[in-house]
Write an enzyme that holds these catalytic residues in place. Structure first.
Site, PDB file in Angstrom:
ATOM      1  N   LYS A   1      12.073  -8.579   1.624  1.00  0.00           N
ATOM      2  CA  LYS A   1      11.116  -9.124   0.657  1.00  0.00           C
ATOM      3  C   LYS A   1       9.973  -8.130   0.481  1.00  0.00           C
ATOM      4  O   LYS A   1       9.224  -7.868   1.411  1.00  0.00           O
ATOM      5  CB  LYS A   1      10.529 -10.450   1.164  1.00  0.00           C
ATOM      6  CG  LYS A   1       9.725 -11.162   0.085  1.00  0.00           C
ATOM      7  CD  LYS A   1       8.678 -12.102   0.630  1.00  0.00           C
ATOM      8  CE  LYS A   1       7.458 -11.370   1.117  1.00  0.00           C
ATOM      9  NZ  LYS A   1       6.732 -10.629   0.068  1.00  0.00           N
TER      10      LYS A   1
ATOM     11  N   GLY B   1       2.263  -5.221   7.559  1.00  0.00           N
ATOM     12  CA  GLY B   1       1.241  -5.949   6.806  1.00  0.00           C
ATOM     13  C   GLY B   1       0.052  -6.229   7.698  1.00  0.00           C
ATOM     14  O   GLY B   1      -0.200  -5.505   8.670  1.00  0.00           O
ATOM     15  N   SER B   2      -0.658  -7.287   7.371  1.00  0.00           N
ATOM     16  CA  SER B   2      -1.892  -7.578   8.092  1.00  0.00           C
ATOM     17  C   SER B   2      -1.611  -8.169   9.475  1.00  0.00           C
ATOM     18  O   SER B   2      -0.564  -8.780   9.705  1.00  0.00           O
ATOM     19  CB  SER B   2      -2.724  -8.567   7.277  1.00  0.00           C
ATOM     20  OG  SER B   2      -1.985  -9.747   7.072  1.00  0.00           O
TER      21      SER B   2
ATOM     22  N   CYS C   1      -3.324   1.820   6.779  1.00  0.00           N
ATOM     23  CA  CYS C   1      -3.636   1.249   8.090  1.00  0.00           C
ATOM     24  C   CYS C   1      -4.104   2.329   9.063  1.00  0.00           C
ATOM     25  O   CYS C   1      -4.718   2.016  10.069  1.00  0.00           O
ATOM     26  CB  CYS C   1      -2.443   0.474   8.629  1.00  0.00           C
ATOM     27  SG  CYS C   1      -0.915   1.368   8.442  1.00  0.00           S
TER      28      CYS C   1
ATOM     29  N   GLU D   1       4.209  -3.559  12.235  1.00  0.00           N
ATOM     30  CA  GLU D   1       3.217  -2.507  11.955  1.00  0.00           C
ATOM     31  C   GLU D   1       2.055  -3.210  11.279  1.00  0.00           C
ATOM     32  O   GLU D   1       2.167  -3.613  10.129  1.00  0.00           O
ATOM     33  CB  GLU D   1       3.804  -1.456  10.996  1.00  0.00           C
ATOM     34  CG  GLU D   1       4.980  -0.702  11.524  1.00  0.00           C
ATOM     35  CD  GLU D   1       4.616   0.245  12.641  1.00  0.00           C
ATOM     36  OE1 GLU D   1       3.417   0.452  12.907  1.00  0.00           O
ATOM     37  OE2 GLU D   1       5.551   0.764  13.265  1.00  0.00           O
ATOM     38  N   LEU D   2       0.940  -3.336  11.983  1.00  0.00           N
ATOM     39  CA  LEU D   2      -0.135  -4.197  11.481  1.00  0.00           C
ATOM     40  C   LEU D   2      -1.386  -3.386  11.129  1.00  0.00           C
ATOM     41  O   LEU D   2      -1.305  -2.207  10.862  1.00  0.00           O
ATOM     42  CB  LEU D   2      -0.406  -5.301  12.502  1.00  0.00           C
ATOM     43  CG  LEU D   2       0.861  -6.061  12.942  1.00  0.00           C
ATOM     44  CD1 LEU D   2       0.559  -7.068  14.026  1.00  0.00           C
ATOM     45  CD2 LEU D   2       1.546  -6.726  11.749  1.00  0.00           C
TER      46      LEU D   2
ATOM     47  N   GLU E   1     -11.268  -4.235   9.401  1.00  0.00           N
ATOM     48  CA  GLU E   1     -10.578  -3.196   8.644  1.00  0.00           C
ATOM     49  C   GLU E   1     -11.101  -3.194   7.203  1.00  0.00           C
ATOM     50  O   GLU E   1     -11.237  -4.243   6.585  1.00  0.00           O
ATOM     51  CB  GLU E   1      -9.078  -3.510   8.656  1.00  0.00           C
ATOM     52  CG  GLU E   1      -8.226  -2.401   8.118  1.00  0.00           C
ATOM     53  CD  GLU E   1      -6.726  -2.706   8.248  1.00  0.00           C
ATOM     54  OE1 GLU E   1      -6.356  -3.889   8.269  1.00  0.00           O
ATOM     55  OE2 GLU E   1      -5.935  -1.748   8.326  1.00  0.00           O
TER      56      GLU E   1
ATOM     57  N   ASN F   1       0.814  -1.223   0.000  1.00  0.00           N
ATOM     58  CA  ASN F   1       0.000   0.000   0.000  1.00  0.00           C
ATOM     59  C   ASN F   1       0.845   1.270   0.000  1.00  0.00           C
ATOM     60  O   ASN F   1       0.470   2.265  -0.607  1.00  0.00           O
ATOM     61  CB  ASN F   1      -1.022  -0.013   1.138  1.00  0.00           C
ATOM     62  CG  ASN F   1      -0.396  -0.055   2.503  1.00  0.00           C
ATOM     63  OD1 ASN F   1       0.730  -0.514   2.676  1.00  0.00           O
ATOM     64  ND2 ASN F   1      -1.121   0.423   3.497  1.00  0.00           N
TER      65      ASN F   1
HETATM   66  P1  ADP Z   1      -2.042  -7.255   2.972  1.00  0.00           P
HETATM   67  O1  ADP Z   1      -3.347  -7.695   3.497  1.00  0.00           O
HETATM   68  O2  ADP Z   1      -1.722  -5.835   3.194  1.00  0.00           O
HETATM   69  O3  ADP Z   1      -1.679  -7.772   1.624  1.00  0.00           O
HETATM   70  P2  ADP Z   1      -0.194  -9.164   4.022  1.00  0.00           P
HETATM   71  O4  ADP Z   1       0.109  -9.319   5.463  1.00  0.00           O
HETATM   72  O5  ADP Z   1      -0.817 -10.300   3.299  1.00  0.00           O
HETATM   73  O6  ADP Z   1      -1.040  -7.864   3.979  1.00  0.00           O
HETATM   74  O7  ADP Z   1       1.087  -8.727   3.220  1.00  0.00           O
HETATM   75  C1  ADP Z   1       2.109  -7.904   3.733  1.00  0.00           C
HETATM   76  C2  ADP Z   1       3.447  -8.496   3.388  1.00  0.00           C
HETATM   77  O8  ADP Z   1       3.547  -9.756   4.030  1.00  0.00           O
HETATM   78  C3  ADP Z   1       3.671  -8.761   1.903  1.00  0.00           C
HETATM   79  O9  ADP Z   1       5.044  -8.550   1.597  1.00  0.00           O
HETATM   80  C4  ADP Z   1       3.336 -10.224   1.787  1.00  0.00           C
HETATM   81  O10 ADP Z   1       3.986 -10.843   0.704  1.00  0.00           O
HETATM   82  C5  ADP Z   1       3.872 -10.745   3.087  1.00  0.00           C
HETATM   83  N1  ADP Z   1       3.286 -12.027   3.539  1.00  0.00           N
HETATM   84  C6  ADP Z   1       2.007 -12.439   3.418  1.00  0.00           C
HETATM   85  N2  ADP Z   1       1.873 -13.679   3.938  1.00  0.00           N
HETATM   86  C7  ADP Z   1       3.089 -14.049   4.391  1.00  0.00           C
HETATM   87  C8  ADP Z   1       3.620 -15.208   5.060  1.00  0.00           C
HETATM   88  N3  ADP Z   1       2.847 -16.243   5.359  1.00  0.00           N
HETATM   89  N4  ADP Z   1       4.929 -15.216   5.351  1.00  0.00           N
HETATM   90  C9  ADP Z   1       5.723 -14.176   5.060  1.00  0.00           C
HETATM   91  N5  ADP Z   1       5.293 -13.051   4.478  1.00  0.00           N
HETATM   92  C10 ADP Z   1       3.998 -12.980   4.143  1.00  0.00           C
END
Ligand code: ADP
Length: 473
Positions: A166, A220-221, A276, A242-243, A377, A143
């Site tokens: 990554k 991320g989430s 977020c 940061e979630l 959310e 985002n």
């Molecule tokens: P969003 O809902 O914002 O896409 P995610 O948490 O799925 O949030 O994604 C945020 C980051 O976490 C991205 O870089 C995604 O590739 C990574 N990600 C998602 N699932 C996993 C996982 N199981 N292990 C490691 N990284 C992950």
């Protein structure tokens, strides 16, 4: 991928699409466990020399990176819009915000101080020093795909850490440009490594389990953050997270509802609501709902939706189909349970919108606690207005969430402002302010919104270990 200073095309590749047009933008390497381990090998080998370099040398590299990023703001912003969808002007603002972290942490590198402490023993001295934690694993979201990179890389590099990062699978292209820029600024081989991947899981598994990775930083989430934190905890790694968030936006009865509605219209639709800290519950006193909603709807109807590269566009596409489906499900659920849809409320798929993932900017009034949007959310362009009455404890209502990232308050009363600031269980409080963020300010949440702070004086501490020396004289 960038591993040990070498760009690798990878045996497997995946393509990246423009969410406004559905057109492919490019192909990137599809890394997995082996590439992640190779990147950690490089980061571990590069760590001793980078950690031993002077703070002034590291600061100089970060300052050069800042200058390059500002010089290239136009082209980076263009790529950001094409890959992520946000309007060009917002992309330029984000790129500047990204650059600001490089400059801020270039300065902070020089302020990592130690201490000499008094001891209860007259013949003893204590020395405290702060030193880099080591190899950092970083996982970033789509985002804010450029500023979330520098918010982690800036402090990590300033502290003397090396990094394996990554990026999100939707936005690897902008990450590649940032890494090229950092290389050009003089970051040595192996100090920063980039593993792009279509499937994040194998990369994440290596980052949380390899003992050489001393810290994981993730944005991320909440669901993924919890999984990663659990795995990192099992291996005793430091974490910062940061979630998600579910920001309340409280308009107190003493505030001007029209002024507050202007603020709500401006902040809610930034980044198509995919932030977020985006307001998710707009609490407005029942007596003020009418003027508030009238102003909000007027402004929302003026928002131009379209391809962010075009002039005057305020709202671009959502990131993908799943995002559109989630937003639409929340809107349907609310309307079925009695909410009034006063603007938008549907996917845009006619004409130029057909190939993209667009959702009309939406205003829902009459939101109640039984609706999904009240708890979940949204991450989309939906302003959800929750009326409250005299006697309701609106602070308690605002705190009634598992999240704790950002909250917004509108009031003209100093006492109400300060009481709210103290009583709201959130890490960031905007008081008559819709943009309470900057590189110099600590960003982060409490409760299920995360652990740790990014930016500010606090940001670099996440990348430093405290070491104590006791000296007998
Ligand atoms: P969003 O809902 O914002 O896409 P995610 O948490 O799925 O949030 O994604 C945020 C980051 O976490 C991205 O870089 C995604 O590739 C990574 N990600 C998602 N699932 C996993 C996982 N199981 N292990 C490691 N990284 C992950």
């Amino acid at each position: 991928m960038l591993i040990n200073g070498q760009w690798l095309a990878g045996e497997r590749r995946f393509s990246v699409a423009n969410p406004a047009t559905g057109e492919p933008l490019g192909e990137v390497a599809d890394g997995a466990a082996a590439e992640t381990t190779a990147a950690i090998d490089a980061a571990a080998a590069a760590f001793p020399a980078w950690a031993a370099s002077s703070a002034f040398e590291r600061a100089a590299v970060l300052e050069r990176a800042y200058t390059l990023m500002v010089e290239r703001k136009g082209e980076l912003a263009r790529l950001l819009t094409q890959e992520q969808g946000k309007p060009l002007r917002a992309a330029a603002v984000e790129t500047q915000y990204a650059a600001d972290f490089l400059s801020w942490f270039a300065e902070q590198a020089k302020r990592v101080y130690g201490d000499i402490l008094p001891s209860p023993r007259a013949d003893q001295r204590f020395l405290v020093r702060r030193q880099p934690v080591g190899v950092v694993g970083a996982i970033t979201p789509w985002n804010y795909p450029i500023s979330m990179l520098t918010r982690k890389l800036g402090p990590a590099l300033a502290a003397g850490c090396t990094v394996v990062l990554k990026p999100a699978e939707a936005t690897p292209l902008i990450a590649i440009e940032v890494f090229k820029l950092l290389q050009e600024a003089g970051v040595p081989d192996g100090v920063i490594n980039l593993v792009t991947a279509r499937d994040p899981r194998p990369v994440g598994e290596v980052l949380v389990s390899d003992p050489r990775v001393r810290k994981l930083t993730f944005t991320g989430s909440t669901a993924v953050g919890k999984q990663l934190a659990a795995a990192a905890g099992a291996n005793m790694k430091r974490i910062s997270l940061e979630l998600g968030g579910h920001a309340p936006f409280i308009v107190f009865p003493d505030a001007d509802p029209v002024h507050a509605a202007k603020g709500a219209a401006a902040v809610k639709f930034l980044n198509m609501g995919q932030a977020c800290i985006s307001p998710n519950r707009l609490y407005v006193h029942r007596a003020q709902v009418e003027p508030f909603v009238a102003e909000l709807v007027k402004r929302v109807e003026r928002l131009a939706v379209g391809n962010g590269l075009e002039q005057g566009i305020a709202v671009g596409p959502l990131i993908n189909e799943a995002a559109v489906a989630k937003v639409d499900a929340q809107v349907r659920d609310a309307v079925n349970k009695g909410a009034q849809c006063l603007a938008g409320g549907r996917r845009l798929d006619e004409g130029d919108f057909a190939a993209g993932t667009f959702y009309a900017p939406t205003v829902l009034a009459g939101i109640t606690r039984d609706m999904t949007i009240y708890r979940e959310e949204t991450f989309g362009p939906v302003a959800a207005v929750v009326p409250y009455d005299d006697g309701d404890d609106v602070i308690a209502m605002a705190n009634d969430t598992t999240y704790g990232l950002a909250a917004y308050v509108y009031t003209n009363d100093l006492k109400t402002a300060l009481r709210s600031f103290e009583a709201l269980d959130f890490g960031i409080i905007g008081i008559n302010d819709i943009n309470p963020t900057a590189a110099a300010a600590p960003f982060g949440g409490i409760k299920e919104s995360g652990i740790g702070r990014e930016g500010g004086r606090e940001g670099i501490e996440e990348y430093l270990d405290v070491k104590l020396g006791g000296i007998a004289l």
